[in-house]
Write an enzyme that holds these catalytic residues in place. Structure first.
Site, PDB file in Angstrom:
ATOM      1  N   ARG A 167       0.709  -1.039   0.090  1.00  0.00           N
ATOM      2  CA  ARG A 167      -0.061  -0.009   0.107  1.00  0.00           C
ATOM      3  C   ARG A 167       0.997   1.211   0.016  1.00  0.00           C
ATOM      4  O   ARG A 167       0.592   2.464   0.576  1.00  0.00           O
ATOM      5  CB  ARG A 167      -0.779   0.110   1.275  1.00  0.00           C
ATOM      6  CG  ARG A 167      -1.874  -1.152   1.366  1.00  0.00           C
ATOM      7  CD  ARG A 167      -3.053  -0.889   0.099  1.00  0.00           C
ATOM      8  NE  ARG A 167      -4.073  -1.829   0.441  1.00  0.00           N
ATOM      9  CZ  ARG A 167      -4.464  -2.955   0.066  1.00  0.00           C
ATOM     10  NH1 ARG A 167      -3.231  -3.622  -0.508  1.00  0.00           N
ATOM     11  NH2 ARG A 167      -5.292  -3.513   0.392  1.00  0.00           N
ATOM     12  N   SER A 239     -10.920  -0.988   3.091  1.00  0.00           N
ATOM     13  CA  SER A 239     -10.062  -1.176   4.203  1.00  0.00           C
ATOM     14  C   SER A 239      -9.987   0.483   5.103  1.00  0.00           C
ATOM     15  O   SER A 239      -9.205   1.247   4.103  1.00  0.00           O
ATOM     16  CB  SER A 239      -8.861  -1.881   4.001  1.00  0.00           C
ATOM     17  OG  SER A 239      -9.090  -3.052   3.583  1.00  0.00           O
ATOM     18  N   GLU A 335      -5.286   3.565   6.090  1.00  0.00           N
ATOM     19  CA  GLU A 335      -4.909   3.603   4.832  1.00  0.00           C
ATOM     20  C   GLU A 335      -5.685   4.718   4.087  1.00  0.00           C
ATOM     21  O   GLU A 335      -5.154   5.188   3.033  1.00  0.00           O
ATOM     22  CB  GLU A 335      -5.549   2.072   4.150  1.00  0.00           C
ATOM     23  CG  GLU A 335      -5.209   1.884   2.805  1.00  0.00           C
ATOM     24  CD  GLU A 335      -5.794   0.726   2.055  1.00  0.00           C
ATOM     25  OE1 GLU A 335      -6.280  -0.340   2.694  1.00  0.00           O
ATOM     26  OE2 GLU A 335      -5.822   0.762   0.849  1.00  0.00           O
TER      27      GLU A 335
END
Ligand code: EPU
Length: 339
Positions: A167, A239, A335
């Site tokens: 990520r 998420s 995130e």
């Protein structure tokens, strides 16, 4: 609103339908461009600060945005080069990610099928290094083509130059906000390469009749539908937290206290622990705090139950972070980007 060629400039633009969390905020200006040259023209016209936005599926707006939102609508998909075994395909930053996946599956190109049904656009996929079911965007990205927002010059980043990790990319870190993605070049395979290592995927694919591209895409869509809320129905950004990566010694200590703790090997001998498990163990799965809530089928997803502000969602996120820290000694990172 003014429109010239593919450019569109909207003053005082509502963002409600441009962020999947459904935050009811505005931007001073939203500017859309459908080619690198149009972006260059805009850069001399619209006011800073700029905010680069794709499908708005990974953002949490906490207030109106005082500046210009830049959104690419480049929507082409072209074959750059092909061999018997592979194809190099150039995809515009404004192509809806899942449209690109569907197109690849139809053409018999392997590589992105495990990333089916991820919300957002192609430009953001290269910034965020999106990932699911054992595959990350970095596995198929060859080059990221960009424009520098300071001088309007083109710059191509090789995969290595993007400094990809879980990520993470250079565009989220050292070069944050400095380059707009125009196109992403993906290297896809014409030779079957099913990747079915992730938990329930293989069983689901077999139920559908075996590992064809179409079956893998369908299986991923079905698994996602079972776990992840549709943002058109319930505002969310997938998420909300990243899965924390911790040293092996810290993991061993946790494992002795919680023998059921799930884990995956990560880089450099570190261990990745699912944040969803930590949040569920901390008692937050399915719980609300005002108009913000934790999804009852996947604790990693925070929801806007209707009318929540960014502050409501952050209050919930901060409470979860504090509780997980107290129980496990792990500090969760988001995130989702707060704006
Ligand atoms: N788990 C729980 N409770 C929960 C959720 C998860 O105990 O409420 C545990 C389960 O043990 C499960 C494990 O966590 O086996 C992993 O859960 P899951 O397979 O749902 O994946 P995840 O680690 O929670 C990550 C990605 C997702 C991606 C899935 C599948 C991150 C931050 N999230 O979630 O990506 O779809 O893997 O590969 O890495 C996204 O980024 O928006 C996203 C949805």
């Amino acid at each position: 609103m003014s429109i010239f060629a593919g450019m569109k400039i909207i003053e005082n633009c509502p963002l409600y339908s441009r962020n999947t969390f459904g935050m009811d905020v505005k931007a001073d200006c939203l500017a859309e461009w459908s080619s690198p040259d149009e972006l260059r023209t805009l850069l001399g016209t619209v006011e800073r600060p700029y905010l680069l936005v794709g499908g708005g599926s990974n953002l949490l707006f906490t207030a109106d945005f005082k500046g210009t939102i830049l959104h690419s609508t480049i929507d082409s998909i072209d074959i750059v080069r092909e061999t018997q075994d592979s194809v190099l395909v150039r995809v515009g930053a404004g192509v809806v990610w899942d449209d690109f996946v569907a197109y690849s599956v139809l053409n018999g190109w392997w590589g992105v099928e495990n990333l089916s049904a991820i919300p957002g656009e192609v430009g953001a996929s290269a910034v965020q290094n999106i990932g699911a079911y054992g595959v990350e965007a970095k596995d198929v990205i060859e080059t990221v083509q960009t424009i520098c927002l300071d001088n309007g010059k083109s710059r191509d980043f090789s995969n290595a130059e993007c400094r990809y990790a879980y990520r993470q990319s250079i565009f989220k870190n050292e070069l944050k906000g400095q380059y707009a993605v125009t196109y992403v070049q993906f290297r896809l395979s014409r030779v079957a390469q099913p990747r079915l290592g992730y938990g329930a995927l293989e069983a689901q694919v077999n139920k559908l009749g075996g590992p064809t591209l179409a079956n893998i895409r369908q299986a991923v869509i079905e698994i996602r539908e079972g776990k992840l809320p549709d943002p058109k129905v319930l505002g969310n950004a997938g998420s909300f937290f990243m899965n924390p990566v911790i040293p092996a010694a810290q993991f061993d200590e946790l494992k002795s206290r919680y023998p059921d703790i799930p884990s995956y090997p990560a880089q450099d001998g570190m261990i990745k622990v699912p944040a969803g498990w930590l949040i569920e163990q901390a008692g937050w799965k399915g719980r609300s705090l005002g108009p913000a809530a934790v999804y009852d089928k996947q604790a990693l997803v925070l929801l806007n139950k209707g009318g929540a502000t960014g502050a409501d969602v952050i209050r919930l996120a901060d409470t979860i972070i504090a509780d997980v820290r107290q129980k496990f000694g792990i500090i969760l990172s988001t995130e989702v980007n707060y704006i």
